[in-house]
Design a protein around this motif. Structure first.
Motif: not given
Length: 255
Positions: A1-22
């Motif tokens: 599995m590539t790094l991109g494939q490992e990170l992809a499932p977590h991106l929506p929740f990273l967006r949630r956190y970054a939006r709440a943070l800002t």
């Protein structure tokens, strides 16, 4: 599995956190893009000895800390209108994102004890927040009751309970709330997003969406919520989201 494939499932929740943070979809998503660009530019530096999600959030925090340093230096480029204090950051990481105090400490560069102290400081601050009226748009009676109980326990009042688009808009117009908690799918098969957009057309109000399918509203491809809670939710998550939304005190969906 590539790094991109490992990170992809977590991106929506990273967006949630970054939006709440800002407090902003635009600013939060911009932080996520910059963090991803830094990983793409130097994938070899990504910490492979960590859980991929932790490494991903660490990349975001490096960008966040760089902006905070710029603020301290008076750097006008990329300034935030209002910076989330570290106490709220600790609460968001633990209560909303579900990180352990140890992992949150890694992300924030402090000890577990410091994270727990900071999170408690945030909870204490929540108790001092001004009271407001809250409109709950939710068609599941038990969830609506839970939300009402929690809102009242935080010292706020309920301006209305709505289960359809029409009820939500009518309630908001008759008694303008200071905060809206909204489900996405409503009783008459109408959309909570559309109801909120109509309300925001009349006046600005912070909004928190509650949904069983957060990935659908965290794509970064269109106007989306800045504050979003996943069903089933924890009471601590709702408390943190309410506090952060009121902290910024502006509409969660851009006009």
């Amino acid at each position: 599995m590539t790094l991109g494939q490992e990170l992809a499932p977590h991106l929506p929740f990273l967006r949630r956190y970054a939006r709440a943070l800002t407090g902003s979809q635009t600013e939060g998503d911009a932080f996520v893009r910059t963090a991803l660009q830094s990983i793409v530019a130097d994938p070899g530096s990504f910490p492979r000895n960590l859980d991929p999600r932790l490494g991903l959030y660490a990349a975001l925090h490096r960008e966040w800390d760089a902006v905070r340093a710029g603020e301290d230096a008076g750097n006008e480029q990329g300034r935030l209108t209002r910076v989330t204090p570290r106490s709220r950051q600790a609460l968001l990481l633990t209560a909303m994102e579900g990180f352990t105090p140890e992992d949150a400490g890694y992300l924030m560069g402090c000890s577990r004890a410091s994270v727990e102290e900071l999170a408690q400081d945030a909870l204490t601050e929540i108790e001092r927040q001004p009271r407001t009226d809250v409109l709950i748009i939710e068609d599941e009676p038990m969830i609506a009751m839970d939300l009402e109980e929690l809102v009242r326990a935080l010292g706020h009042d309920i301006s209305g309970l709505a289960v359809t688009h029409a009820e939500a808009v009518a309630s908001a117009r008759s008694r303008r709330p200071g905060l809206v908690l909204a489900d996405v799918q409503l009783a008459d098969d109408s959309c909570g997003l559309e109801a909120v957009q109509e309300i925001l057309g009349d006046f600005a109000v912070p909004v928190i969406f509650i949904t069983a399918f957060p990935e659908r509203l965290l794509t970064g491809e269109r106007p989306e919520p800045a504050f979003l809670i996943t069903k089933p939710f924890q009471r601590s998550t709702i408390k943190a989201a309410i506090s952060q939304a009121l902290f910024f005190g502006r509409a969660a969906i851009p006009a």
